[in-house]
Design an enzyme around this catalytic site. Structure first.
Site, PDB file in Angstrom:
ATOM      1  N   GLY A   1      13.325 -56.186 -23.685  1.00 29.59           N
ATOM      2  CA  GLY A   1      11.680 -56.269 -22.995  1.00 29.59           C
ATOM      3  C   GLY A   1      11.601 -58.029 -22.774  1.00 29.59           C
ATOM      4  O   GLY A   1      12.036 -58.902 -23.154  1.00 29.59           O
TER       5      GLY A   1
ATOM      6  N   THR B   1      21.255 -54.973 -28.516  1.00 28.59           N
ATOM      7  CA  THR B   1      21.324 -53.886 -28.375  1.00 28.59           C
ATOM      8  C   THR B   1      22.374 -53.693 -26.637  1.00 28.59           C
ATOM      9  O   THR B   1      21.805 -54.087 -25.743  1.00 28.59           O
ATOM     10  CB  THR B   1      20.251 -53.189 -28.256  1.00 28.59           C
ATOM     11  OG1 THR B   1      19.592 -52.872 -29.482  1.00 28.59           O
ATOM     12  CG2 THR B   1      20.166 -51.480 -27.599  1.00 28.59           C
TER      13      THR B   1
ATOM     14  N   GLU C   1      14.400 -51.530 -33.781  1.00 26.92           N
ATOM     15  CA  GLU C   1      13.997 -52.660 -35.196  1.00 26.92           C
ATOM     16  C   GLU C   1      15.035 -51.669 -36.415  1.00 26.92           C
ATOM     17  O   GLU C   1      14.332 -51.653 -37.867  1.00 26.92           O
ATOM     18  CB  GLU C   1      12.519 -53.172 -35.877  1.00 26.92           C
ATOM     19  CG  GLU C   1      12.304 -54.455 -34.866  1.00 26.92           C
ATOM     20  CD  GLU C   1      13.061 -55.067 -34.773  1.00 26.92           C
ATOM     21  OE1 GLU C   1      13.691 -55.335 -36.070  1.00 26.92           O
ATOM     22  OE2 GLU C   1      13.163 -56.448 -33.335  1.00 26.92           O
TER      23      GLU C   1
END
Lengths: 669, 669
Positions: free
Chosen positions: A193, A154, A437
């Site tokens: 993350g 992303t 997701e």
């Protein structure tokens, strides 16, 4: 502090009509599995190094992150110890389920570990998309934690629409290197993350350019921090993205490249390849990439959503048995609030949904395994169906779960607003699944596209795949007389879904026939298309629940409670979408009261076993993490105990009195 | 940093068909009011002492509180300066609206000031329930901030059901003192804002005992901290209740009494009194206490809910014009996401709801003023109607707002999950209104009780009050042919509400006639009773919107947009509760598509003016507090700017690498 069990809860447990341990074993998948899980939980949770003196909510953002790293290092060291005497623990699924935010993990690092993406995406991506040599080189180092990786896809300006990503990766045949670059601010990688400060490697998704041509998005392994100093590598800009609604110790990061060079061999080349001279070799099948996405979505529903729903239901149910309020009858004293019909209707659907989505995801998991074994044989036929089903199930279940968790929180009144209830954290975790997701609306429209095509196939007399086979016969069911048995209600869900898909099909084709382009026609109807996809999902979930009831081997007592929960969900969903059922199913206006009556009846039946049932989820107090949901029911004692852990309560007078408040008050005399 | 305005937003503003300033003036109540508000905002927000170097989200719980006290002292000192040249600022309403969490206040102390309850409840309670002498003694000291007070009613074990409170206050005629006591853990006062460490006085609600008899709940003023040392007074146990989903600088506290003595004159005695010898003198009218509760609920809807909805709508609308994603047509480039129908349907209802609830609350405010002027003449007739209407409006609007804010957040994808979007804070603030000032389900059942009685009156031929007068004629409307004009849709809402109330009435009476007690019959139907109350509320809201459209004096262009927003809410609510409309109104199954078409049409029309409309809310960037909603649309620049404020980003390598991560990685080599 040691407490005796609250008398109201004791009474509830005595009333339970089924064997709680049987339910636990059923949910775990067997007696052995339950024992194994409990042993594992004990091994980790009993470790005093994981205990927080001060709850993390009171610390600063930075301190919370530092604690998360400290605990993660201890945790994954300990996982290695555990693996020495437990073979089954060496696969990813086990690590995923136990240590990353759902069960044991949530007892240790409530807000998520910055190592998550390393296990959930970095390692699986190498395994799924790396050549055998690449796997050999990277997976061992990653799995033994010599390196920590993340997965950067992303971008600041680009999410679900992957083709829109801007990061470029250009091949230079002279040096046999790729050059990564971030051409704009919107191309900054964003969200991964652990990327902020925790990882030294990343799989970066970038637009591949070679020989002057763009070949679309491909994965590259990039070292982002020096192993010795941990400084960002040359040309790499990196940081965390800042504080969020939840998951604040996950260390989501951003990443930008200023012409960063990596060896050609760092492109993951199991599928597509770039040869030394820059020649691009296409992937044999670019649909294979769907496999991982489907896998993650099934896991979200089966493990994460189902677990959050259980937790919310346990907390609200136990608290509602301890809490007494108002009067049902004048002078009769304050009843347990779970005796209010409105309260039951807030909480019991969460219990039922936790099961309903678990069963649906398990069914999808079976299909997934069947399809992936066929994939290996080169048969991709069932992939679109699986993809479509996983999209809508992820979208509908995560949205339902976020609502159900919220309703359970509100059912606990003001106390549900306290962080020590664990509801704020549960909500933050659940709501995140609505966005990550795949954005839910986009996912529903992908399902809708499949349904549209399937309806077309049905009309053309082609054979339909299993999950849409009801499109062949939903109309023939509409003349049947309504009864509130499961078979009839189950069939009503297919009738509604079928009719909604049919309507979309005809309306959109009408527009196309009137001269409007296919895209414009489609875009005019996206609201009702998403609703058709949702209806399709609900019929699948109900159908899976009904099939499960028919096939499981359980005692009659337990089966009875499961059946009540299934009926509850049917009634609840029918009444929620009553307009659809009145328009499209064999439910008539004067049948509505029968559904309402069945709902009332189910609530009453479930009331008897509610505490027993949530006990059967067998979630330890440490994993539940809630002052309101403790097994012994000493709710008020826990609330005051937790309040007194606040650093503000360590001094009778806060320093701000002397610095600000006293001068202010005195100046007003 | 200075930015130019984003080109997409510029284009949107050029398209707007109405005068934005006209809308702002309308919402403010006039040109003068707009100018005044802007002047006030400038005066406060420009003060550099309120600027945060590090956003509060990154600080520890304790630090956040200390900053809130610091800023509150500056703020309320500054309010006095302001009052010197602005007379209108000296009343509570102005302080309430401007400085406590909605407009200027939210720009300065986002998470709420610990002085709130001092203004919202402590001072008003003394004014409403103190004798003239008591007012003279206390109000001046409180208003000039020589003392800071709070209002302690809710207990650890007792909320909405006030009669269940356990704290006792026993009169001792020998010393002419009251003795306050907390007999149990569940009797601890819990939740009062500012109580933790900020206040030195509290109004305590306690069960009054005199001459061996209990006379129920009464208010007492108690000093809780020493003015000089700020230590808790003898016999008083006090602290904060701990961290929460939001409002973490409000300093909610707990309070327990160990036989604490206060003078007899500290009982607020405007209504009931205890004489020196302990004789209890009853209040002339104990219904008067409802007045304040109704006032607070109207204010919640008119100012708080409407403001949070506006903010959510502004952020999501502007961001959706800047954000580009996916494709509507292959090769046509990424469109602004506000061009997706599904996106419009997520955001535009929030715009419409903000107005709808504002108009409804304004109408209720008028009724409130009429009723209170009659109250002073001893006429209590309209009080139950006002109470019933304020209950359901508070319940439905707060629940709707929490959902709408969430949908707007989700419409911004992952970025809405960031604290710098301000959505997490907006949600926390909005959701709190669902629980405080009366639990929503309890409130709906209070409205239901009034509706039940009103239906009985209607059947008995008695005259009905204004807000329920439709119970006389809703049935006669059902034969009319459906059209999608506002009049017809408005009438459908009355038909649905009327029929639902009628159904409850007949079903419950049937049960009673079959021999079941009235309470049991009522308790069997609480789910559908709450839904009847909700339907009553929605018909009121739609009706108020329609009346507003008929009576306001506005340009044709602006009125057109307002009308589209009203139609949008009608369609939205009808489709959401379609089962009800099909069963109970003149909407027939084959009329449904006309509602769907009108909805689509409204979305398209509103799309043109969406940015202009939210600009018209005229909420400054500082008050909006959102990187995604900035007026100039430089969203991505703000996101990275905000990320770089994180203390974790001040060092390239976090200390946890050296302390934990490096040893961990090395040990795995």
């Amino acid at each position: 502090m040691k407490f005796t069990v609250n008398a109201d809860l004791l009474k509830e447990r005595e009333k339970c009509t089924f064997d709680v341990e049987e339910l636990t074993n059923f949910l775990d998948g067997g007696v052995k599995q339950t024992l194994h899980r409990r042993k594992l939980e004990n091994f980790f949770i009993s470790d005093p190094r994981f205990k927080d003196e001060v709850p993390m909510e009171y610390l600063s953002h930075k301190e919370r992150y530092e604690h998360a790293v400290r605990k993660s290092c201890i945790l994954f060291k300990k996982v290695k110890e555990w693996q020495q005497f437990d073979e089954s623990a060496s696969n990813f699924m086990d690590i995923y389920k136990s240590f990353l935010g759902i069960s044991v993990g949530s007892a240790i690092i409530k807000d998520g570990t910055p190592f998550s993406v390393h296990y959930i995406m970095f390692i699986p991506a190498i395994m799924g998309q790396g050549t055998l040599e690449q796997q050999e080189y990277w997976v061992g180092r990653a799995f033994s934690n010599q390196i920590i990786g993340t997965y950067a896809q992303t971008e600041l300006g680009h999410g679900t629409f992957i083709r829109g990503l801007e990061t470029t990766c250009t091949y230079d045949p002279d040096t046999e290197q790729f050059i990564l670059n971030s051409p704009t601010l919107t191309s900054y990688k964003w969200w991964a993350g652990g990327l902020g400060h925790t990882c030294n490697y990343a799989i970066v998704m970038a637009q591949l350019y070679t020989k002057g041509e763009c070949f679309g998005i491909h994965p590259f392994i990039v070292q982002i921090r020096d192993e010795e100093t941990w400084n960002p590598m040359p040309g790499i800009k990196i940081g965390e993205i800042g504080s969020k609604l939840g998951m604040n110790s996950i260390n989501n990061g951003y990443l930008a490249f200023d012409k960063v060079r990596i060896p050609r061999t760092n492109m993951l080349m199991k599928n597509a390849q770039v040869l030394k001279d820059g020649t691009y070799k296409k992937s044999v099948n670019d649909k294979l990439i769907y496999g991982t996405m489907i896998f993650v979505r099934v896991v979200i529903v089966r493990d994460i959503i189902s677990s959050y729903l259980s937790k919310a239901a346990i907390i609200a149910t136990r608290y509602s048995c301890v809490r007494r309020q108002s009067e049902l009858k004048p002078g009769a004293g304050e009843p347990q609030i779970l005796d209010y019909q409105t309260q039951q209707y807030k909480i019991f659907p969460a219990i039922a949904l936790s099961l309903a989505y678990k069963f649906a995801a398990m069914r999808l998991w079976d299909i997934y395994n069947k399809v992936t074994s066929q994939l290996k044989l080169g048969n991709l036929e069932q992939l679109p169906e699986l993809h479509a089903m996983s999209c809508c199930l992820k979208a509908v279940s995560t949205a339902d779960a976020a609502v159900a968790v919220t309703i359970c929180r509100l059912a606990c009144g003001g106390h549900g607003y306290m962080n020590c209830s664990n509801f704020p954290n549960l909500y933050a975790m659940t709501s995140a699944t609505e966005t990550y997701e795949g954005e839910n609306t986009v996912l529903l429209l992908q399902t809708a596209r499949y349904l549209f095509k399937s309806y077309h196939d049905a009309k053309s007399g082609l054979e339909l795949t299993e999950t849409v086979s009801y499109l062949n016969n939903f109309k023939s069911l509409r003349h049947k007389t309504w009864t509130t048995n499961l078979e009839c209600m189950n069939s009503a869900f297919s009738q509604v879904a079928g009719s909604k898909i049919e309507n979309c099909y005809f309306t959109i084709n009408q527009l196309i026939n009137s001269g409007i382009s296919q895209e414009d026609a489609w875009n005019e109807y996206t609201i009702i298309l998403t609703k058709a996809a949702e209806a399709h999902c609900r019929q699948f979930v109900i159908n899976c629940f009904v099939i499960t009831l028919k096939t499981v081997k359980l005692s009659a007592e337990l089966l009875k409670v499961l059946t009540e929960l299934c009926k509850l969900i049917c009634c609840h969903w029918i009444l929620n979408q009553l307009g659809d059922f009145l328009q499209y199913s064999n439910l008539k206006s004067n049948d509505v009261s029968s559904v309402q009556s069945l709902l009332d009846e189910c609530l009453k039946c479930i009331r008897t076993n509610a505490v027993g049932f949530v006990d059967g989820f067998d979630i330890r107090d440490e994993i539940l993490g809630s002052a309101l949901g403790v097994y012994d029911g000493n709710v008020y004692e826990r609330l005051i105990e937790d309040a007194n852990k606040s650093p503000l309560n360590q001094d009778p007078v806060n320093i701000s009195f002397h610095k600000y408040l006293k001068p202010f008050l005195k100046s007003n005399l």
